[in-house]
Each structure stands twice: as structure tokens, then as C-alpha cells.
Enzyme design. Structure first.
Site, PDB file in Angstrom:
ATOM      1  N   ASP A  72     -35.039  50.100   7.055  1.00 39.27           N
ATOM      2  CA  ASP A  72     -33.593  50.257   6.968  1.00 39.27           C
ATOM      3  C   ASP A  72     -32.967  48.882   6.803  1.00 39.27           C
ATOM      4  OD1 ASP A  72     -31.506  52.628   7.406  1.00 39.27           O
ATOM      5  OD2 ASP A  72     -30.626  50.767   8.148  1.00 39.27           O
TER       6      ASP A  72
ATOM      7  N   ASP B 180     -33.582  45.659   2.636  1.00 40.38           N
ATOM      8  CA  ASP B 180     -32.889  46.436   1.611  1.00 40.38           C
ATOM      9  C   ASP B 180     -33.974  47.199   0.860  1.00 40.38           C
ATOM     10  OD1 ASP B 180     -31.769  47.179  -0.944  1.00 40.38           O
ATOM     11  OD2 ASP B 180     -30.137  45.780  -0.551  1.00 40.38           O
TER      12      ASP B 180
ATOM     13  N   CYS C 120     -27.935  64.473   1.114  1.00 34.02           N
ATOM     14  CA  CYS C 120     -27.130  65.491   1.806  1.00 34.02           C
ATOM     15  C   CYS C 120     -25.824  65.710   1.031  1.00 34.02           C
ATOM     16  CB  CYS C 120     -26.864  65.106   3.261  1.00 34.02           C
ATOM     17  SG  CYS C 120     -26.036  63.525   3.484  1.00 34.02           S
TER      18      CYS C 120
END
Length: 448
Positions: A283, A310, A381
Site C-alpha cells: 500500500d 506506490d 467497487c
């Protein structure tokens, strides 16, 4: 100073969200952490904040009939929205109580003139209940936008992609309060055992129809239970629980989770691997690395190695190749509007275009780390084809060494198999399909 009530606190949060253009969940958490409220009042504040933001466009449309072009201070407008939300959408609060409370708050924060105006507007709404049905004439997008409180540009886009009836169903589902679901940690407990233990405590608990690892729970604070602290489950939406099985991880594999925080999908992958193998969980934010490590520790998982990077820089890190790669890509989030109502008001068509470009760059970059014969899952999502199907089609067209994996349905629960696209490699779940989050999952394979 008198202790603030739930409505007063909800108004503070709404004012801060509007003033600072910040996220309601962060402002809500910040305010609730500083106040001493009982569980019932915490629930009320949360309902008032999310509900008012969710229904903002509908509430403003009703207000427009009574305040017209009058210049109203931002906090007064928020107070009127908050009060109208209670009157229209909360059955447990008597209308007169909502009006009385609003007038008292107006007196305290403003002056008698403001209190009189608030009283007059709310009583006029009560006298004219048909005002809620005065949806503007015009195109379908405008009508759905006002009736279901979504930005007109977004509704127009969904009508183009999904048709009018499905768009209406999506918007209606987005306005419903999300239910709570948990994912059982098979490393520590069997699902039927945990279900029995939770039921013994008097909580309403049911098996998920969507995920074989999921349970639905009603009420209570799941994260405050001993079962959570002991690592028996993870709080996760049912749709999100489909991603790790789609990756089809096996014990002993090397897996990369490129955008892993807070670790819900990462830990699910580890559980499916029987805690055998290696998972690199990356992350970009250092503090989120700690969230992943903390989740793994609580669940008794030892194969996750959290790193800070990154995702675009991962190919330069010398990590080698992987049997499985998950790219749960940053996205517009339009599949989780019911949980994050601010999203629909803060995003623009330009945001969708910009994030789609980043998503493609991430997919292209990470694909270089997949071993021949390996599997890569791309998930979001959101329900925007520009961020989903369009990305995958372009990638396959430009990368002949990759193919769509048409066996995706074999690794998905029976309940969702008929949602898999005709290619056999995509699934798009809409918010109303299973009353869960909107989610997209695609599976790719690197040719040997």
C-alpha cells in the site's frame, strides 16, 4: 455548557462536511470519539448524518417550494434538511418532536427570527404532505435524480448503460441502510460453530446467501465483541468476499496484493491458502501498512508481508514473479454509495476519466510481474463500465500474452454464477442484485 443532544451533534457533523468538503465518515468518527453518547444516540447521529447526505437532493427539492430563492445560512439549511429527513424517513421520531427540536436548536444557534422561519417552513411541509410527490416534469434522468437523490449526470450515465428501470433500482438500493456482514476466519473456527455462538448471545445472525464464508448480523457493535478481538472474523461486505475466491489461491503460492489496505481481501486470500505460502501486501500509505499487519496478527496469519510502495513502482522493487496477483484498483466507488453517500456528490465525470487512466496504467504495470500460466484478478467497487469492462477489453487487445480466463464462474459461489458475463471472465454485481455493495471482478491469465 449544556450537553449536546444527538440532533445537535449530527448538525455539527453536517456543517463540518459542507464547510471543509470532507468525508462524513471521518467527521462523524472524530465527533463521536469526543462525545459521550449511549449506543442508541450514536446510532441516531449516524443515521441522521448519512441519511441527510444521502437524501440531500430530494430534501432540497422539497425545501425549494417553501424558501425559494431566499438566502439561507448554510447551518440553517442543514438544520432544515436534517429535520425534513426525520419527518419523512424516520418513523420512530414523532413529527412534532422533530419540529420542536429544530426550533430549539435554531434559537440556541441563531435568533428568534431564524427559529420562526424554521418553524414556519417545517409546519408548512407537514400541512402539505403532497409536496414530496411533486417530482419535476421532464426527462427520466431528472425525475429519477430528484426522486432518489442522485446527481443527474450520474443517473443519465446509468440509464445509458443499464436502462431506466435498472437505474431506478440501483438508486433505490443506494438509499437503503447497509446491513452488517462478517467473514468467518476458517483458520480459527468453523462457520456453523461461530453462528451458534453468536446466536446464543441473543444476536440475530444468518448465513450469507452470497458468500460461503459470510454471516449477516443485526445490531450491536461487531468490532467490540470478543470474537472479533480473538480473530474469529473480519468485518467485510458480502460482495467483497467474492474477490479472494476469484483469485483461486492455493497453499504454497506466491501472491501479490498490490493495493491491499486495510487488508480485508489480503487476509481472506491467506485464509484460503491455509496460511501456507507468501503474500506481499503493498500500500502507498505507511500508516495503512500497519493496518494490514494488525489485521494479520489478530487473525493469526503469518504469511503476509506488508510493504509500503506506490503500486506503479512495484515492478522496480525486485520482488520477482507471482503465481497470483490481485489489483483491487482505486476507483470512483459508485458501488458503495450506501456506505459513503458523499461519493455521489463529490465525484465528476472528469474524475471517472482520470481514475480510469490510472487503473489502466496499474494493470499494465503489474501484469509484468505475473508468472507464465499465472492468474490476475482486477476488481473495483464501482459499477462504471469505463472503469471495469472497458479497461479489461483494452488491456486484452493490447497485450496478446494475456487472455480472459473463462473459468471464473467455477470459483464463485452458486448464487452469483449466473451474473458472470458471456465471456466467462467478468462479473458485475449491482447494488440491488443481492442488497450488497456494487462490485466488478475480472480474471485474466498469462499464457504459458
Amino acid at each position: 455548557m449544556a450537553k449536546k443532544g444527538a440532533r445537535d451533534i449530527a448538525l455539527d457533523v453536517l456543517n463540518r462536511v459542507e464547510e471543509h468538503k470532507s468525508y462524513s465518515n471521518l467527521e462523524l468518527r472524530s465527533v463521536l470519539d469526543r462525545t459521550e453518547l449511549n449506543a442508541s444516540d450514536v446510532g441516531l447521529v449516524t443515521e441522521l448524518v448519512y441519511g441527510t447526505i444521502q437524501r440531500k437532493l430530494t430534501l432540497d427539492h422539497v425545501l425549494s417550494h417553501f424558501v425559494g430563492g431566499k438566502k439561507i445560512q448554510a447551518w440553517v439549511r442543514n438544520l432544515l434538511r436534517l429535520s425534513l429527513y426525520q419527518i419523512r424517513f424516520l418513523d420512530r421520531i414523532p413529527e412534532r418532536a422533530a419540529v420542536h427540536e429544530a426550533v430549539e436548536i435554531a434559537k440556541k444557534r441563531g435568533h428568534q427570527g431564524i427559529a420562526s422561519m424554521v418553524n414556519g417552513v417545517l409546519r408548512n411541509v407537514l400541512r402539505q404532505p403532497d409536496v414530496w410527490d411533486r417530482i419535476p416534469e421532464g426527462n427520466a434522468a431528472l425525475r429519477i435524480s430528484v426522486a432518489f437523490s442522485h446527481p443527474e449526470w450520474l443517473v443519465r450515465q446509468w440509464i445509458k448503460e443499464y436502462g431506466e428501470e435498472t437505474t431506478k433500482a440501483i438508486c433505490e438500493a443506494n438509499n437503503r441502510t447497509p446491513h452488517s456482514s462478517i467473514r468467518v476466519n476458517a483458520l480459527k473456527v468453523k462457520k456453523d460453530e461461530l453462528l451458534a455462538q453468536l446466536a446464543e448471545e441473543g444476536g440475530a445472525v444468518n448465513e450469507s446467501a452470497l458468500s460461503p464464508d459470510g454471516l449477516l448480523i443485526e445490531g450491536g457493535h461487531a468490532a467490540g465483541t470478543r470474537w472479533f478481538k480473538d480473530g474469529f472474523f473480519t468485518i467485510q461486505d458480502e460482495s467483497s468476499m467474492l474477490v479472494a475466491p476469484a483469485l483461486a489461491p492455493k497453499p504454497g503460492m506466491r501472491v501479490l496484493d498490490a493495493c491491499a489496505a486495510p487488508g480485508g481481501k489480503t487476509t481472506h486470500i491467506a485464509e484460503l491458502m491455509g496460511n501456507q505460502g507468501q503474500i506481499i501486501a503493498s500500500d502507498v500509505h505507511p500508516h495503512k501498512r500497519d493496518l494490514i499487519a494488525s489485521a494479520a496478527k489478530r487473525l493469526g496469519i503469518t504469511i503476509i508481508e506488508p510493504i509500503v510502495s506506490d503500486a506503479l513502482d512495484l515492478p522496480e522493487k525486485g520482488l520477482g514473479t507471482f503465481d497470483r496477483i490481485l489489483l483491487d484498483a482505486p476507483c470512483s466507488g459508485f458501488g458503495v454509495i450506501r456506505r459513503k453517500p458523499d461519493l455521489k456528490w463529490n465525484k465528476t465525470p472528469e474524475d471517472v476519466r482520470a481514475i480510469a487512466q490510472l487503473q489502466y496504467e496499474l494493470l499494465k504495470s503489474l501484469s509484468t510481474m505475473l508468472a507464465p500460466g499465472g492468474v490476475m484478478v482486477y476488481s473495483t467497487c464501482t459499477i462504471e463500465p469505463k472503469e471495469n469492462q472497458d479497461i479489461i477489453r483494452r488491456f486484452i487487445a493490447e497485450h496478446p500474452e494475456f487472455m480472459l480466463d473463462d473459468t471464473l464462474r467455477d470459483d464463485l459461489p452458486q448464487a452469483v454464477r449466473d451474473k458472470v458475463d458471456e465471456t466467462g471472465a467478468y462479473i458485475q454485481i449491482l447494488p440491488h442484485d443481492f442488497d450488497s455493495d456494487g462490485f466488478f471482478i475480472a480474471r485474466l491469465k498469462r499464457k504459458k
